[in-house]
Write an enzyme that holds these catalytic residues in place. Structure first.
Site, PDB file in Angstrom:
ATOM      1  NE  ARG A  87      -8.298  -1.280  -2.964  1.00  0.00           N
ATOM      2  CZ  ARG A  87      -8.417  -0.686  -4.133  1.00  0.00           C
ATOM      3  NH1 ARG A  87      -8.999  -1.318  -5.133  1.00  0.00           N
ATOM      4  NH2 ARG A  87      -7.973   0.527  -4.328  1.00  0.00           N
ATOM      5  CB  THR A 114      -3.437  -9.892  -4.226  1.00  0.00           C
ATOM      6  OG1 THR A 114      -3.842  -9.422  -2.927  1.00  0.00           O
ATOM      7  CG2 THR A 114      -2.112 -10.610  -4.105  1.00  0.00           C
ATOM      8  CG  ASP A 121      -7.782   6.736  -1.021  1.00  0.00           C
ATOM      9  OD1 ASP A 121      -8.562   6.926  -0.055  1.00  0.00           O
ATOM     10  OD2 ASP A 121      -7.041   5.742  -1.110  1.00  0.00           O
ATOM     11  CG  ASP A 145      -5.721   9.246   1.132  1.00  0.00           C
ATOM     12  OD1 ASP A 145      -5.541   8.951   2.336  1.00  0.00           O
ATOM     13  OD2 ASP A 145      -5.033   8.784   0.207  1.00  0.00           O
TER      14      ASP A 145
HETATM   15  N1  URA Z   1     -11.185   3.191  -3.288  1.00  0.00           N
HETATM   16  C1  URA Z   1     -11.188   4.532  -3.417  1.00  0.00           C
HETATM   17  O1  URA Z   1     -11.171   5.248  -2.441  1.00  0.00           O
HETATM   18  N2  URA Z   1     -11.201   5.051  -4.660  1.00  0.00           N
HETATM   19  C2  URA Z   1     -11.242   4.289  -5.766  1.00  0.00           C
HETATM   20  O2  URA Z   1     -11.278   4.839  -6.876  1.00  0.00           O
HETATM   21  C3  URA Z   1     -11.242   2.904  -5.601  1.00  0.00           C
HETATM   22  C4  URA Z   1     -11.209   2.373  -4.362  1.00  0.00           C
END
Ligand code: URA
Length: 210
Positions: A105, A109, A201, A204
């Site tokens: 990502r 943007t 995330d 992570d």
């Molecule tokens: N990607 C993630 O890992 N967590 C989110 O909340 C949004 C996108």
């Protein structure tokens, strides 16, 4: 055709998802729970998989009995968090093939940019099950399905743990023919593109990189 949303409300899935959301959960525990949820979600997403009859011999007699052709299923992991779904899904469908789509990502943007794409041969014979724990803006999922459709699989389904309503809408608008299997649709996206309340995330938390 409007795509279906299959909300997987099974108490085991919901219970495990709640544990995964807890911020103090260890990487080890998070990964194990995702593995368990993956098996349960595999059960739902393969519910209407076609079977064929083969002749077998039981200890008592010959019979025609149903089998599924796991080799026709391809799990497509959206890197990197989609990999968290793979072990559990493969426990349930061990004959499946694996494809990978690499997208990141753009932090400004939030647009999905492709850096890797590798699928098995003969995609036109295969049912593709696309995997990404988080359907946030929907940009990655839309871009992954755009690319996947170029390979002309027999069918495509999308599996995620959590979706934001905005992402789900965007995905439906772009790919109304692709059903979504989701454990929970959360309140909204925050200004950083994270799902809230969410689980943080996913990459992570799976890989322990934070
Ligand atoms: N990607 C993630 O890992 N967590 C989110 O909340 C949004 C996108």
């Amino acid at each position: 055709m409007t795509s279906a949303v299959h909300h997987i409300t099974h108490p085991l899935v919901q219970h495990k998802l709640t544990l995964m959301r807890q911020k103090d959960r260890s990487t080890n525990s998070f990964r194990r729970l995702l593995n368990e949820i993956s098996m349960l979600m595999a059960y739902e997403v393969t519910r209407d998989m076609p079977t064929q009859l083969i002749e077998i011999e039981t200890p008592l007699e010959t019979m025609q009995a149903p089998v599924i052709d796991g080799k026709k299923t391809v799990f497509v992991s959206i890197m990197r968090a989609g990999a968290g779904f793979l072990d559990g899904m493969l426990n349930v469908v061990p004959g499946a093939r694996i494809g990978h789509v690499g997208l990141y990502r753009d932090p400004k943007t939030l647009v999905a940019v492709e850096y890797y794409f590798k699928m098995p041969a003969d995609m036109h014979e295969r049912d593709a099950i696309l995997l990404d724990p988080m359907l946030a803006t929907g940009n990655s999922a839309v871009a992954a399905v755009d690319r996947l459709k170029e390979t002309r699989p027999r069918s495509i389904r999308f599996v995620c743990l959590l979706a934001a309503p905005e992402g789900l809408q965007h995905f439906h608008d772009q790919h109304p023919d692709v059903p979504v299997y989701v454990a929970a649709v959360d309140r909204q996206l925050n200004e950083h593109g994270y799902i809230v309340p969410g689980l943080g995330d996913a990459g992570d938390r799976i890989f322990g990189t934070k």
